[in-house]
Write a protein that holds these residues in place. Structure first.
Motif, PDB file in Angstrom:
ATOM      1  N   SER A  56       0.833  -1.202   0.000  1.00  0.00           N
ATOM      2  CA  SER A  56       0.000   0.000   0.000  1.00  0.00           C
ATOM      3  C   SER A  56       0.871   1.256   0.000  1.00  0.00           C
ATOM      4  O   SER A  56       1.980   1.270   0.540  1.00  0.00           O
ATOM      5  N   THR A  57       0.365   2.313  -0.615  1.00  0.00           N
ATOM      6  CA  THR A  57       1.113   3.572  -0.678  1.00  0.00           C
ATOM      7  C   THR A  57       1.238   4.214   0.705  1.00  0.00           C
ATOM      8  O   THR A  57       2.241   4.872   0.999  1.00  0.00           O
ATOM      9  N   ALA A  61       4.810   5.188   2.391  1.00  0.00           N
ATOM     10  CA  ALA A  61       5.104   6.550   2.846  1.00  0.00           C
ATOM     11  C   ALA A  61       5.524   6.561   4.315  1.00  0.00           C
ATOM     12  O   ALA A  61       6.454   7.274   4.707  1.00  0.00           O
ATOM     13  N   SER A  62       4.852   5.747   5.129  1.00  0.00           N
ATOM     14  CA  SER A  62       5.190   5.657   6.559  1.00  0.00           C
ATOM     15  C   SER A  62       6.579   5.068   6.750  1.00  0.00           C
ATOM     16  O   SER A  62       7.366   5.563   7.569  1.00  0.00           O
ATOM     17  N   ASP A  63       6.891   4.011   5.992  1.00  0.00           N
ATOM     18  CA  ASP A  63       8.223   3.396   6.069  1.00  0.00           C
ATOM     19  C   ASP A  63       9.317   4.398   5.731  1.00  0.00           C
ATOM     20  O   ASP A  63      10.336   4.491   6.419  1.00  0.00           O
ATOM     21  N   THR A  64       9.097   5.155   4.660  1.00  0.00           N
ATOM     22  CA  THR A  64      10.089   6.134   4.222  1.00  0.00           C
ATOM     23  C   THR A  64      10.278   7.230   5.262  1.00  0.00           C
ATOM     24  O   THR A  64      11.416   7.603   5.592  1.00  0.00           O
TER      25      THR A  64
END
Length: 242
Positions: A56-57, A61-64
């Motif tokens: 999922s996007t 985004a959270s990982d990054t």
């Protein structure tokens, strides 16, 4: 109506008294097993839910964002610390720790079953991690790696083994006949080590935060599974206090 309710409460109370009297020392194992079973089922559901959102996007985004935030704290001191910690979470680190635990368990507590229980958890966690990595087949982050890695990314083997191994140690230590101060001290050190090993994988750029979260959840699942197994064994023993 009040009389019927009072009679029902009295009946439940009498039943519980009989149960406690019947099972005696085994009751603690039964309660622990029930709680562990609920946590085991919940942990599996949480792991599945996390795995289903890997592409999922929002998670990307959270990982990054989390990875960049953790990497922003990089200093020579912290890098050396996290490399040392991540080395403790490698195979050699667990072999040395397991040998030390074996010596302590046998010579101090005369309990070979603690050694068997710890080995059982290690085998389950390691084998299942290798299988899950192959099934899920998630590549490592593209960020700079401060240590060499060769396997796939999800779930983090370091996080999973740390939670499974040291989590089981926490469970075993809680049963040791030692002073409360030393128990609290040991538990605190284990929790710090588990967290440090997980964070080290993000800090060193070799895992996404979701890899570490998945590893922690999977390791926790194995801990509570083994608690269930160990307590069921004690329940069916003639003398559960031994």
């Amino acid at each position: 109506m009040k009389q019927k309710l009072a009679s029902l409460i009295y009946w439940i109370k009498s039943l519980l008294v009989k149960i406690f009297k019947k099972y005696d020392g085994r009751w603690a194992y039964i309660i622990t097993t029930i709680i562990a079973l609920a946590l085991f089922i919940g942990g599996i559901k949480l792991f599945i839910s996390l795995t289903e959102t890997l592409k999922s996007t929002y998670l990307a985004a959270s990982d990054t964002a989390i990875s960049n935030y953790v990497a922003s704290f990089r200093t020579p001191y912290l890098t050396n610390y996290f490399i040392f910690v991540t080395d403790l979470g490698d195979a050699l680190g667990y072999v040395i720790t397991f040998i030390l635990c074996t010596i302590i368990f046998y010579f101090t507590f005369k309990k070979w079953r603690y050694v068997a229980q710890l080995a059982f958890v290690m085998v389950l966690a390691l084998s299942s991690n290798l299988i899950l990595k192959q099934i899920i087949n998630r590549a490592r982050p593209d960020a700079e790696h401060l240590v060499t890695v060769e396997t796939l990314s999800y779930p983090s083997g370091h996080a999973m083994m740390a939670m499974a191994f040291y989590g089981t140690l926490l469970f075993l230590v809680s049963k040791f006949p030692i002073k409360k101060f030393y128990k609290i001290l040991f538990i605190t050190l284990c929790l710090i080590l588990i967290l440090s090993i997980g964070v080290s994988r993000i800090y060193l750029g070799v895992h996404y935060p979701s890899d570490v979260a998945g590893g922690f959840i999977a390791g926790f699942v194995w801990v509570v599974f083994c608690v269930i197994v160990f307590d069921l064994i004690q329940i069916f023993k003639r003398d559960p206090a031994t």
